[in-house]
Motif scaffolding. Structure first.
Motif, mmCIF file in Angstrom:
data_model
loop_
_atom_site.group_PDB
_atom_site.id
_atom_site.type_symbol
_atom_site.label_atom_id
_atom_site.label_comp_id
_atom_site.label_asym_id
_atom_site.label_seq_id
_atom_site.Cartn_x
_atom_site.Cartn_y
_atom_site.Cartn_z
ATOM 1 N N GLU A 291 -6.334 -37.678 -8.315
ATOM 2 C CA GLU A 291 -7.087 -37.363 -9.527
ATOM 3 C C GLU A 291 -6.249 -36.788 -10.657
ATOM 4 O O GLU A 291 -6.734 -36.644 -11.778
ATOM 5 N N GLY A 292 -5.011 -36.404 -10.344
ATOM 6 C CA GLY A 292 -4.125 -35.947 -11.410
ATOM 7 C C GLY A 292 -4.102 -34.439 -11.584
ATOM 8 O O GLY A 292 -4.896 -33.699 -11.006
ATOM 9 N N GLU A 293 -3.176 -34.008 -12.439
ATOM 10 C CA GLU A 293 -2.923 -32.589 -12.644
ATOM 11 C C GLU A 293 -4.161 -31.856 -13.157
ATOM 12 O O GLU A 293 -4.445 -30.727 -12.771
ATOM 13 N N ARG A 294 -4.876 -32.545 -14.028
ATOM 14 C CA ARG A 294 -6.001 -31.907 -14.674
ATOM 15 C C ARG A 294 -7.108 -31.523 -13.685
ATOM 16 O O ARG A 294 -7.814 -30.542 -13.864
ATOM 17 N N ALA A 295 -7.261 -32.351 -12.667
ATOM 18 C CA ALA A 295 -8.331 -32.128 -11.688
ATOM 19 C C ALA A 295 -7.947 -31.073 -10.660
ATOM 20 O O ALA A 295 -8.800 -30.566 -9.936
#
Lengths: 174, 174
Positions: free
Chosen positions: A18-22
């Motif tokens: 889901e990536g860094e933001r998640a």
DNA sequence: GTCTATAAGGTGATAGAC
DNA sequence: GTCTATCACCTTATAGAC
């Protein structure tokens, strides 16, 4: 498995899919099935959590370097073979770290650079040419780049091994 | 330059140097010197903003494919030469998109895959071997992987060009 | 086309109970 | 070693003025 390891596994999973933001403290705690307070006992803040992942990467990298060094068919072929393996522990940690590039997490970048330097050194020692060694390690890097995006194509190890064989033969011919 | 382009440039800059997490609407608006409301006029929500970056990548990729196709020394050498160039517009867009890997932004991943497929096709057409073409493009991918982390080492284009020449010669020998 | 103001909810971190 | 409760701030998005 310790809560600490479960937390780091979860952090990796979220970074990868889901990536860094998640990868918020909330999300990691929930999926690792600890409370946020529980997470913050093991890692007092977000930076420490990332630091835990970097530490894990360093450990894996050291073990992997030894594995390459003692591989029966030599570091070069072992490097290509293992670079094509997906979903190993080290593979997952590397891809997770890849999501944290940039100036924000310099320790992540330097851990990766150190590992790559190890690989270039091992390959160069074996086949004896700097540019070729760099090119070979670059192919492994390319595999990681591809693994960072969804629907990564299967890593074609046989084709790569043939190409590497050509390069190695060319160097030994001079 | 239009506000729209300035916003996308700023988004790229923040993604490259500080990562996905830092690329908030607030941060982008401030550095692009528009208000948040102004930003949201051009891109009605966060997804549309990312979509703008993906669109930009598709445009660059199409132009780059044509450039490779019409290159005097052939697509393969042109691909390697240009992959080693840092800080071109396309380079920056690619690295910014790289920060968005994972399942969260499937359009980003598919734009990248499409571009890579173009490159493999062009190189395969020129040198006539699938595995070698993939290996060559993989080296370019490796350069991008490296560029995603701070203190990326200089890209050694001369060494790479020599290695590619070896591969090309090997294929033409059969 | 760009702005300010504001709502509604997410996010990192602290304190203190068990 | 793990929990709940809570706080201050950040983030996205909307509404409406200019």
């Amino acid at each position: 498995m310790s809560a600490r390891d479960r937390i780091l596994d979860t952090l990796e999973a979220i970074l990868i899919s889901e990536g860094e933001r998640a990868a918020t403290l909330d999300a990691v705690a929930a999926r690792a099935e600890v409370s946020k307070g529980g997470l913050l006992y093991h890692f007092p803040n977000r930076e420490a959590l990332i630091g835990g992942l970097v530490g894990r990467a360093r450990n894996y990298a050291a073990a992997y370097r030894d594995e390459l060094r003692s591989s029966p068919d030599g570091p070069t072929l072992a490097y290509i073979r293992t670079s094509a393996e997906t979903n190993t522990d080290f593979d997952r940690t590397l891809i997770a770290l890849g999501r944290l590039g940039g100036d924000q997490h310099p320790e992540a970048a330097s851990a990766l650079r150190a590992a790559q330097q190890d690989w270039v050194d091992l390959v160069r020692e074996e086949i004896g040419d700097e540019a070729t060694a760099r090119a070979i390690v670059l192919m492994g890097d390319g595999l990681y780049y591809n693994a960072m995006f969804q629907d990564a194509p299967p890593r074609d190890v046989d084709g790569l091994l043939r190409v590497v064989e050509v390069l190695r033969a060319s160097v030994s011919r001079g």
